[in-house]
Design a protein around this motif. Structure first.
Motif, PDB file in Angstrom:
ATOM      1  N   ARG A   1      10.472 -30.852 -28.627  1.00 30.97           N
ATOM      2  CA  ARG A   1       9.916 -29.723 -28.910  1.00 30.97           C
ATOM      3  C   ARG A   1      11.037 -28.688 -29.718  1.00 30.97           C
ATOM      4  O   ARG A   1      10.619 -27.798 -30.469  1.00 30.97           O
ATOM      5  N   ALA A   2      12.097 -29.155 -29.643  1.00 26.57           N
ATOM      6  CA  ALA A   2      13.251 -28.337 -30.140  1.00 26.57           C
ATOM      7  C   ALA A   2      13.376 -28.414 -31.676  1.00 26.57           C
ATOM      8  O   ALA A   2      13.064 -29.647 -32.399  1.00 26.57           O
TER       9      ALA A   2
ATOM     10  N   ALA B   1       5.151 -25.512 -30.412  1.00 27.30           N
ATOM     11  CA  ALA B   1       5.559 -27.095 -30.392  1.00 27.30           C
ATOM     12  C   ALA B   1       5.108 -27.681 -31.874  1.00 27.30           C
ATOM     13  O   ALA B   1       3.864 -27.452 -32.127  1.00 27.30           O
TER      14      ALA B   1
ATOM     15  N   SER C   1      14.928 -21.888 -26.012  1.00 26.49           N
ATOM     16  CA  SER C   1      14.920 -21.386 -27.155  1.00 26.49           C
ATOM     17  C   SER C   1      13.403 -21.933 -27.678  1.00 26.49           C
ATOM     18  O   SER C   1      12.499 -21.418 -28.519  1.00 26.49           O
ATOM     19  N   SER C   2      13.436 -23.100 -27.704  1.00 24.94           N
ATOM     20  CA  SER C   2      12.067 -24.021 -27.883  1.00 24.94           C
ATOM     21  C   SER C   2      10.804 -23.099 -27.504  1.00 24.94           C
ATOM     22  O   SER C   2       9.722 -23.741 -27.884  1.00 24.94           O
TER      23      SER C   2
ATOM     24  N   TRP D   1      14.522 -33.921 -26.400  1.00 23.13           N
ATOM     25  CA  TRP D   1      13.653 -32.853 -26.520  1.00 23.13           C
ATOM     26  C   TRP D   1      12.907 -32.564 -27.435  1.00 23.13           C
ATOM     27  O   TRP D   1      13.530 -31.944 -28.597  1.00 23.13           O
TER      28      TRP D   1
ATOM     29  N   ASP E   1      16.642 -23.902 -32.673  1.00 23.95           N
ATOM     30  CA  ASP E   1      16.866 -24.077 -31.304  1.00 23.95           C
ATOM     31  C   ASP E   1      18.100 -24.755 -31.080  1.00 23.95           C
ATOM     32  O   ASP E   1      19.147 -24.449 -30.315  1.00 23.95           O
TER      33      ASP E   1
END
Length: 507
Positions: A429-430, A498, A492-493, A427, A434
């Motif tokens: 985006r994390a 992003a 959370s992300s 992931w 996060d």
């Protein structure tokens, strides 16, 4: 209590322990820096790493606890062992290549590269706490045969403390001096000896039961002891095909991909290919080791004619001390002790590595090749040795097999650690907050699963949900913790924008 431990056994035991300790000290000569101390300069052959990995996760827990497990149940534990092999294969082709992309000493340095130093420190501290608890149980388990030997000479209430202190003191000596090179090569020696002991037990049990192994297997079959596969699909039984292949695989992915104790050994190999051979090969070796010691448990069931023991972990040590011939008895007891000394040594070394590289160096600003770093590494080894010893002294014996307790403790935080790695890989985006949020929530969630029974008295209004959680068996702990960590990290992300591609994600 009378013991059959003879003068010859004591001589063999003392010589073996002294020789192992001196070997560990000798192997630690000419260390140049902390990297040499912690990963042996990446110069250990793959087959030695294989033995070391197998010894670390089996050692005395296998020797002491697995026969007792078969004695009281059946061969179902092999379903988890099969899952262990599957988990190793996944780690070998996902996490392991990433460890070899940089000059890493600890597993959690990989989290820093993805998220930032805060995530690395958080994961390292989680590892330290978990490893301290789990290894103290290992030390306690290995003190059981020493206690059986010392029983006639030491007052009952002092037997276990004296046994633990003897074990811990010898381990501290060679760990402090020897580093990872000593840990690995003593593992090779000790694994060979305790496997010899297992084979000797198989031979002696065959001779000690009328009709030999044919009669043993016949009685075991009649008692349902030969059952391996259980296709039950619930979450409340630990030794099922469902729990073994899925839960066991995820547990192995965490222990061999996110636990510094094992990862540090894998990093001691010369390259990724050698490390991969050691990791997958250790899964095959461990499966056959579990099979050997489960078969011993079946033999003990026939030998003792289904006699009831106060605790399952005392069954095989009792056979070793009371029924093995002089000399061999001393060698086997020495091998059991030395095997856990090596696992205990590896725990101290890995805890010191995490403390040095994940906490001390970033704060102090020193380099890994600074001579002062090596001195601090040895001081941290001494510190953790004392902590583990005190924790073992405080542990109270229970009816549950020690191997189950140790796996449950490790599984408590394994899910959060493995989830942190998977969140970073899967992931993009994390970011750092996060990852830390996901791991923290994963640990809190697992506290309600692992300690559900104890919490019922504190939260009577939650009796129903907590009772349900208390029935979840330990192979599922890591999968649950991993799912919480990744899930919460993903949610959370979406509370922030992003991160643009090419921009660090450690905010």
């Amino acid at each position: 209590m009378k013991t059959n431990f003879t003068a010859l056994d004591f001589i063999v035991l003392i010589i073996y322990l002294i020789a192992t300790t001196l070997l560990g000290i000798w192997l630690g000569r000419n260390q140049k820096d902390s990297k040499d101390y912690f990963v042996a300069g990446h110069a250990i052959p793959w087959w030695a790493v294989l033995f070391s990995v197998a010894a670390t996760e089996t050692s005395a827990l296998t020797f002491i606890s697995i026969p007792g497990l078969a004695y009281t149940t059946n061969l179902g534990f092999l379903q988890i062992a099969a899952g262990y092999l599957l988990g190793r294969i996944v780690v070998a082709y996902t996490l392991l290549p990433r460890y070899y992309q940089g000059d890493l000493v600890t597993a959690y340095a990989l989290l820093e590269k993805r998220f930032g130093v805060g995530t690395r420190r958080f994961a390292s501290i989680v590892f330290m706490v978990t490893r301290a608890f789990a290894d103290s149980v290992r030390v306690f388990a290995t003190a059981i045969p020493i206690a059986l030997i010392l029983g006639p000479a030491v007052p009952q209430r002092f037997v276990m403390p004296v046994a633990i202190l003897v074990l811990g003191a010898l381990t501290l000596v060679y760990t402090y001096h020897g580093g990872m090179r000593a840990v690995v090569w003593t593992d090779v020696l000790q694994t060979s000896v305790y496997l010899l002991g297992g084979l000797a037990a198989v031979y002696l049990l065959g001779r000690g039961v009328d009709g030999g192994w044919g009669a043993i297997f016949s009685r075991a079959h009649d008692a349902g002891k030969l059952k391996i596969l259980d296709v039950y699909f619930g979450f409340d039984k630990p030794y099922t095909l469902f729990a073994g292949l899925i839960g066991g695989a995820v547990l192995s992915m965490a222990s061999h991909g996110a636990d510094q104790l094992i990862v540090q050994r894998l990093l001691a190999a010369s390259n990724l290919r050698e490390s991969r051979k050691a990791l997958i090969g250790s899964g095959v070796a461990v499966f056959f080791q579990f099979a050997l010691f489960l078969i011993i448990g079946i033999g003990l069931y026939a030998f003792y004619q289904a006699r009831t023991f106060a605790v399952p972990d005392s069954i095989f040590p009792t056979f070793v001390v009371d029924s093995m011939p002089a000399g061999l008895r001393g060698l086997i007891v020495a091998a059991v002790l030395a095997a856990t000394m090596s696992a205990h040594s590896g725990a101290m070394n890995s805890l010191s590595a995490s403390t040095t590289h994940d906490i001390y160096l970033p704060i102090s600003g020193r380099r890994a090749d600074d001579p002062r770093t090596l001195r601090m590494a040895k001081i941290f080894t001494l510190f953790w040795g004392v902590v583990l010893l005190v924790a073992a002294l405080l542990y109270k014996q229970q009816g549950t097999p020690v191997v189950v307790i140790a796996l449950s403790i490790a599984s408590f935080t394994y899910g959060a650690l493995l989830g942190g790695f998977f969140l970073g890989m899967l992931w993009r985006r994390a970011i750092q907050r996060d990852a830390i949020t996901g791991m923290a929530v994963g640990i809190v969630a697992m506290s309600f699963v692992v300690f559900a029974k104890q919490m019922i008295s504190f939260f009577p209004g939650m009796t129903g949900p907590l009772t349900t959680l208390s029935h979840i068996s330990f192979p599922w702990y890591v999968l649950i913790g991993t799912s919480f960590t990744v899930g919460i990290g993903i949610v959370s992300s979406f509370t922030h924008a992003a991160p643009p591609r090419g921009i660090p994600v450690s905010e």
